[in-house]
Design a protein around this motif. Structure first.
Motif, PDB file in Angstrom:
ATOM      1  N   PRO A 155       0.834  -1.205   0.000  1.00  0.00           N
ATOM      2  CA  PRO A 155       0.000   0.000   0.000  1.00  0.00           C
ATOM      3  C   PRO A 155       0.870   1.257   0.000  1.00  0.00           C
ATOM      4  CG  PRO A 155      -0.771  -1.569   1.621  1.00  0.00           C
ATOM      5  CD  PRO A 155       0.543  -2.093   1.126  1.00  0.00           C
ATOM      6  N   HIS A 156       0.656   2.107  -0.958  1.00  0.00           N
ATOM      7  CA  HIS A 156       1.516   3.277  -1.104  1.00  0.00           C
ATOM      8  C   HIS A 156       0.781   4.319  -1.931  1.00  0.00           C
ATOM      9  CE1 HIS A 156       5.127   5.665  -1.833  1.00  0.00           C
ATOM     10  NE2 HIS A 156       5.728   4.953  -0.907  1.00  0.00           N
ATOM     11  N   ARG A 157       1.083   5.557  -1.685  1.00  0.00           N
ATOM     12  CA  ARG A 157       0.454   6.630  -2.456  1.00  0.00           C
ATOM     13  C   ARG A 157       1.126   6.758  -3.821  1.00  0.00           C
ATOM     14  NH1 ARG A 157       4.083   8.798   1.035  1.00  0.00           N
ATOM     15  NH2 ARG A 157       5.560  10.322   0.217  1.00  0.00           N
ATOM     16  N   ILE A 158       0.460   7.441  -4.735  1.00  0.00           N
ATOM     17  CA  ILE A 158       1.038   7.726  -6.042  1.00  0.00           C
ATOM     18  C   ILE A 158       2.029   8.878  -5.881  1.00  0.00           C
ATOM     19  CG2 ILE A 158       0.563   8.544  -8.372  1.00  0.00           C
ATOM     20  CD1 ILE A 158      -0.454   5.797  -8.034  1.00  0.00           C
ATOM     21  N   LEU A 170       7.135   5.802  -6.505  1.00  0.00           N
ATOM     22  CA  LEU A 170       6.388   4.669  -7.047  1.00  0.00           C
ATOM     23  C   LEU A 170       6.526   4.605  -8.564  1.00  0.00           C
ATOM     24  CD1 LEU A 170       4.434   2.353  -6.266  1.00  0.00           C
ATOM     25  CD2 LEU A 170       2.571   3.898  -6.841  1.00  0.00           C
ATOM     26  N   MET A 216      -2.358  -1.989 -11.354  1.00  0.00           N
ATOM     27  CA  MET A 216      -1.994  -1.565 -10.010  1.00  0.00           C
ATOM     28  C   MET A 216      -2.020  -0.048  -9.880  1.00  0.00           C
ATOM     29  SD  MET A 216       1.662  -1.837  -8.083  1.00  0.00           S
ATOM     30  CE  MET A 216       2.182  -0.461  -9.109  1.00  0.00           C
ATOM     31  N   ARG A 252      -5.581   1.138  -9.794  1.00  0.00           N
ATOM     32  CA  ARG A 252      -6.190   0.835  -8.501  1.00  0.00           C
ATOM     33  C   ARG A 252      -5.718   1.823  -7.433  1.00  0.00           C
ATOM     34  NH1 ARG A 252      -4.309  -1.932  -4.309  1.00  0.00           N
ATOM     35  NH2 ARG A 252      -2.556  -2.746  -5.514  1.00  0.00           N
ATOM     36  N   LYS A 253      -4.424   2.106  -7.392  1.00  0.00           N
ATOM     37  CA  LYS A 253      -3.892   3.031  -6.401  1.00  0.00           C
ATOM     38  C   LYS A 253      -4.436   4.446  -6.619  1.00  0.00           C
ATOM     39  CE  LYS A 253       0.440   0.618  -5.363  1.00  0.00           C
ATOM     40  NZ  LYS A 253       0.300   0.602  -3.903  1.00  0.00           N
ATOM     41  N   SER A 275      -8.127   4.512  -5.582  1.00  0.00           N
ATOM     42  CA  SER A 275      -8.275   4.404  -4.125  1.00  0.00           C
ATOM     43  C   SER A 275      -7.896   5.719  -3.433  1.00  0.00           C
ATOM     44  CB  SER A 275      -7.408   3.261  -3.581  1.00  0.00           C
ATOM     45  OG  SER A 275      -6.034   3.519  -3.815  1.00  0.00           O
ATOM     46  N   ASN A 276      -6.879   6.417  -3.969  1.00  0.00           N
ATOM     47  CA  ASN A 276      -6.517   7.710  -3.425  1.00  0.00           C
ATOM     48  C   ASN A 276      -7.629   8.730  -3.625  1.00  0.00           C
ATOM     49  OD1 ASN A 276      -4.055   6.980  -2.385  1.00  0.00           O
ATOM     50  ND2 ASN A 276      -2.865   7.677  -4.135  1.00  0.00           N
TER      51      ASN A 276
END
Length: 228
Positions: free
Chosen positions: A122-125, A129, A219, A222-223, A226-227
């Protein structure tokens, strides 16, 4: 006091931008020969420096993922580093060539594992990344190049067609070109695999390259959602 502050700022910089630094070193390691007309000069004065920079940048990314590493893993890092720096110019012994190439392949696999662990956690954009996704793709190419170099040691010249066998760097440059074309599915077809092992490695590389792009794109989407 000023020197201590500068050291702290430098430590913060290499920690914060570890994947950006690793990206630059991998790009220069794979494609840096384009800056040099004379490959002999490049091999003699720059390739060993490239290897050292890749090791330092990759190790820095390990500590970004984990503040401390095990003694066994540290021993592996030291062993592979010594093999590739200490044995770099000892090309007269085939057993030392095997040791150098296999140790570097192990190191690349470990680096890929840590990079993928970072990408899929789990990590922010952010820039790290995005740089990490490019690093992962370049590492796939690096691993494939190293496997082909090992195949050249085993099967001599019966691996790929139209390879410049003049010296180690010319072989390396041609393999980078071939593996990049295969992983990106460009496929100019001016180099073709000859041996059975080369055909299998090429097939797996093509599948891995396409699979990686699909997984990374899903991925990232999705990230990002989700953000939001």
């Amino acid at each position: 006091m000023e020197i201590r502050t500068q050291k702290r700022l430098f430590s913060v910089f290499i920690y914060k931008y570890c994947y950006e630094i690793l990206l630059v070193t991998l790009l220069f390691h794979l494609y840096g020969s384009v800056l040099f007309y004379d490959l002999n000069f490049y091999e003699k004065y720059f390739r060993i420096g490239n290897v050292i920079l890749v090791y330092l940048a990759a190790t820095n990314s390990f500590f970004h993922r984990k503040n401390n590493i095990s003694i066994l893993f540290g021993a592996i890092l030291i062993f592979t580093f010594c093999c590739n720096t200490g044995l770099f110019y000892l090309n007269n012994y085939i057993s030392l060539k095997y040791l150098r190439e296999i140790s570097f392949l192990i190191f690349l696999i470990i680096t890929t594992y840590y990079t993928f662990s970072f990408l899929f956690s789990p990590h922010r954009i952010d820039k790290a990344l995005i740089s990490g996704t490019i690093v992962g793709y370049l590492l796939l190419i690096e691993i494939a190049v190293r496997i082909f170099l090992i195949l050249f040691l085993i099967e001599d010249s019966s691996v790929l067609t139209n390879i410049d066998l003049e010296h180690h760097t010319s072989i390396y440059v041609d393999l980078v070109y071939y593996c990049t074309n295969t992983a990106t599915s460009i496929g100019f077809a001016n180099m073709l695999p000859i041996s059975q092992n080369a055909k299998m490695v090429s097939s797996i590389l093509g599948l891995a390259g396409q699979f990686y792009l699909v997984i990374i794109m899903s991925m990232m989407i999705r990230k990002f959602t989700s953000n939001k």
